[in-house]
Design a protein around this motif. Structure first.
Motif, PDB file in Angstrom:
ATOM      1  N   GLU B  66      52.228  39.210  34.382  1.00  0.00           N
ATOM      2  CA  GLU B  66      52.848  38.277  35.333  1.00  0.00           C
ATOM      3  C   GLU B  66      51.814  37.276  35.820  1.00  0.00           C
ATOM      4  O   GLU B  66      50.692  37.656  36.163  1.00  0.00           O
ATOM      5  N   THR B  67      52.199  36.019  35.892  1.00  0.00           N
ATOM      6  CA  THR B  67      51.227  34.985  36.278  1.00  0.00           C
ATOM      7  C   THR B  67      50.714  35.186  37.701  1.00  0.00           C
ATOM      8  O   THR B  67      49.604  34.788  38.016  1.00  0.00           O
ATOM      9  N   THR B  68      51.529  35.814  38.534  1.00  0.00           N
ATOM     10  CA  THR B  68      51.118  35.983  39.940  1.00  0.00           C
ATOM     11  C   THR B  68      49.984  36.998  40.099  1.00  0.00           C
ATOM     12  O   THR B  68      49.439  37.141  41.192  1.00  0.00           O
ATOM     13  N   LYS B  69      49.642  37.680  38.995  1.00  0.00           N
ATOM     14  CA  LYS B  69      48.602  38.710  39.087  1.00  0.00           C
ATOM     15  C   LYS B  69      47.207  38.132  39.339  1.00  0.00           C
ATOM     16  O   LYS B  69      46.313  38.819  39.814  1.00  0.00           O
ATOM     17  N   GLN B  70      46.968  36.874  38.952  1.00  0.00           N
ATOM     18  CA  GLN B  70      45.644  36.284  39.192  1.00  0.00           C
ATOM     19  C   GLN B  70      45.742  34.806  39.568  1.00  0.00           C
ATOM     20  O   GLN B  70      46.796  34.199  39.440  1.00  0.00           O
ATOM     21  N   SER B  71      44.595  34.252  40.019  1.00  0.00           N
ATOM     22  CA  SER B  71      44.609  32.879  40.532  1.00  0.00           C
ATOM     23  C   SER B  71      44.677  31.857  39.392  1.00  0.00           C
ATOM     24  O   SER B  71      44.396  32.173  38.237  1.00  0.00           O
ATOM     25  N   THR B  72      45.030  30.625  39.766  1.00  0.00           N
ATOM     26  CA  THR B  72      45.100  29.538  38.789  1.00  0.00           C
ATOM     27  C   THR B  72      43.761  29.364  38.089  1.00  0.00           C
ATOM     28  O   THR B  72      43.702  29.161  36.877  1.00  0.00           O
TER      29      THR B  72
END
Lengths: 275, 271
Positions: B66-72
């Motif tokens: 999931e993209t929300t697992k780490q920062s941009t």
């Protein structure tokens, strides 16, 4: 929801568009109101007048459909500042003669307490007035009113531009921040991480602001801003209604009465009227 | 490479619902174009791929994560994003420094950076501009400098937001070359574009969005064969495709040569 998105929602000014008689009122009347009521209360020697005017401002806020927000604003300001002034002036004012209460380490003096309440009252009149003026006046209308009253159109533009530029830069910073995080710059976290992100964000912001200024200048030129000897007309037309004219007179009269009374009060000993 | 979008919804703090449940999957390295009218949610969608935006509900998974697992900034190693306006990205005083900045941020060894640099500079047409100040570049060169600086980070996916905006013929040709190069190197390229000629020529898969939903998703020939449906999102196929469809061809042509060839074949059949 990321931080960047929140910045985007910031408004251009503190104006809250609500249809009310206060909103429709000529901005000049509101400016007169803030200044006459404020200066009048500051000059008047008794503290009851300021609180009477604050009560009046509450009525105005109610008419402007802003009673809730206005109350919050006034309370949020009045409570802490009153406490602070009561402690400083009430306990330590050199004018203190009449002792209201003795705490041992300090005495609460009547003169200081009165002075604190008077200062808070005057501040509330000024701040409350300004708050109501800015929340009920569309900035474009305000600047037009000021220009009608003789303000230079360039100075008027300066007022409007500064109102517009800040949120514009905020939006730009949000975009630049996104662009830099996409290049691997961490913008959140410890102090040192944030510090490292400073240059990649401030660099493009300053540069783009400079470019923006140049473009703004050219746009203004092409739109005839520099034309001389012509009185520019405005898209926003403002007229004073007879009621508003009367209101302006009443406000000025209020100021004059307050100042005259203050002068009379101060000169009592000289005039031999007894103290 | 697999990007999975699961019932993605995004509502901006202003209350505007930009995405109203988008689901599709991108697999492999076939270039994908995202098209649709302004406000259809294209940029909002792709900004979820590297977590510039987080979903209000639903999820985006990159290779199952999931993209929300780490920062941009962490995602930038794998998902590159080229912004529409290069002035938002460039801030250093030479093209070389811009090219080195991104990979240094994500910890690429200096030797690797120096190895990548000449190749990417050449690809971006900036081989002789490496020591120029970025402000001395033309608008087109700036755009390629921004593209190059993201390519230097060697991500598995590169997202282009309106890369053809303000480009001349030469610039478009160079972009096609870059997209081809990325595919050859096993990199996925996702592009937002309003230029349908460019889309038809470079992207075998097209996803059209309309009011925050997927209008049509599929092979570009199939998508452009449905001009009536595309109209909903104010997208119209390239002129040559419309001519070929108007002539009653089953599949839209993407170039003049193609149209001529099909015409000739038809005539031969008739004769």
């Amino acid at each position: 929801m990321s931080k960047q998105n929140k910045i985007k929602t910031k408004k251009t000014s503190s104006y809250i568009p609500l249809d009310s008689p206060i909103d429709r009122m000529h901005p000049m009347v509101k400016i007169y109101g803030v200044l006459c009521l404020g200066i009048g209360c500051a000059a008047f020697p008794f503290l009851w007048l300021s609180y009477a005017v604050v009560a009046f401002l509450f009525c105005v806020a109610w008419r402007a459909k802003l009673l809730g927000r206005f109350s919050k604003f006034i309370i949020a300001f009045a409570v802490p500042i009153t406490c602070m002034l009561l402690i400083i002036q009430g306990l330590y004012s050199p004018k203190n003669v009449t002792v209201l209460a003795d705490f041992g380490f300090a005495r609460l003096g009547l003169e200081g307490v009165v002075y604190a309440f008077k200062t808070v009252g005057t501040l509330l009149v000024f701040l409350g007035g300004f708050y109501l003026m800015t929340t009920t006046t569309y900035p474009g209308k305000l600047v037009t009113a000021m220009q009608d009253a003789g303000l230079n159109s360039k100075a008027g533009y300066l007022v409007l531009a500064s109102l517009n530029v800040v949120p514009q830069i905020q939006r730009r910073i949000a975009v630049i921040q996104e662009a830099q995080t996409a290049r691997g710059v961490e913008v959140e976290g410890t102090m040192s991480t944030r510090f490292k992100a400073f240059l990649p964000i401030i660099g493009p912001t300053v540069m783009s602001s400079l470019v923006d200024v140049q473009e703004r200048g050219m746009t203004l030129e092409t739109r005839g801003f520099g034309v001389k000897d012509v009185r520019p007309t405005s898209f926003v037309a403002l007229y004073l209604t007879p009621g508003e004219k009367a209101a302006k007179k009443v406000l000025v009269a209020f100021l004059i009465v307050c100042v005259l009374f203050a002068v009379f009060w101060a000169l009592r000993p000289v005039l031999g009227l007894g103290v | 490479m697999r990007i999975e979008i699961r019932d993605l919804r995004h509502t901006y703090p202003t209350g505007e619902e930009a995405l109203k449940g988008v689901s599709f999957t991108i697999e492999g390295v076939t270039p994908v174009a995202v098209v649709g009218q302004n406000g259809s949610g294209k940029t909002t969608l792709v900004k979820h791929f590297n977590r510039i935006l987080s979903p209000t509900s639903g999820a985006v998974l990159i290779d199952g994560v999931e993209t929300t697992k780490q920062s941009t900034a962490k995602w930038s190693k794998r998902v590159g994003y080229v912004f529409q306006n290069p002035d938002d990205q460039l801030f250093l005083n030479s093209v070389r420094k811009e090219f080195e900045f991104g990979p240094e941020r994500v910890g690429v060894p200096a030797a690797d950076i120096q190895k990548r640099l000449p190749e990417i500079a050449e690809l971006c047409g900036l081989g002789d501009k490496l020591d120029s100040h970025t402000f001395d570049l033309t608008a087109t060169q700036k755009k390629f400098c921004a593209i190059g600086s993201v390519m230097m980070m060697d991500p598995d996916v590169i997202i282009f937001d309106e890369p053809t905006c303000g480009q001349d013929v030469e610039g478009s040709r160079r972009l096609s070359e870059i997209i081809g190069h990325l595919e050859k190197r096993g990199k996925l390229c996702v592009t937002i574009s309003h230029d349908m000629k460019f889309v038809a020529a470079n992207f075998p898969r097209v996803v059209a969005l309309c009011h925050g939903r997927v209008l049509i998703d599929g092979d570009s020939r199939e998508v452009f064969a449905k001009p009536e449906l595309l109209k909903k999102s104010f997208v119209s196929p390239p002129p040559i495709s419309r001519v070929s469809l108007g002539m009653g061809f089953e599949k839209p042509a993407f170039s003049v040569d193609e149209l001529v060839e099909t015409m000739k074949a038809r005539r031969r059949k008739m004769a």
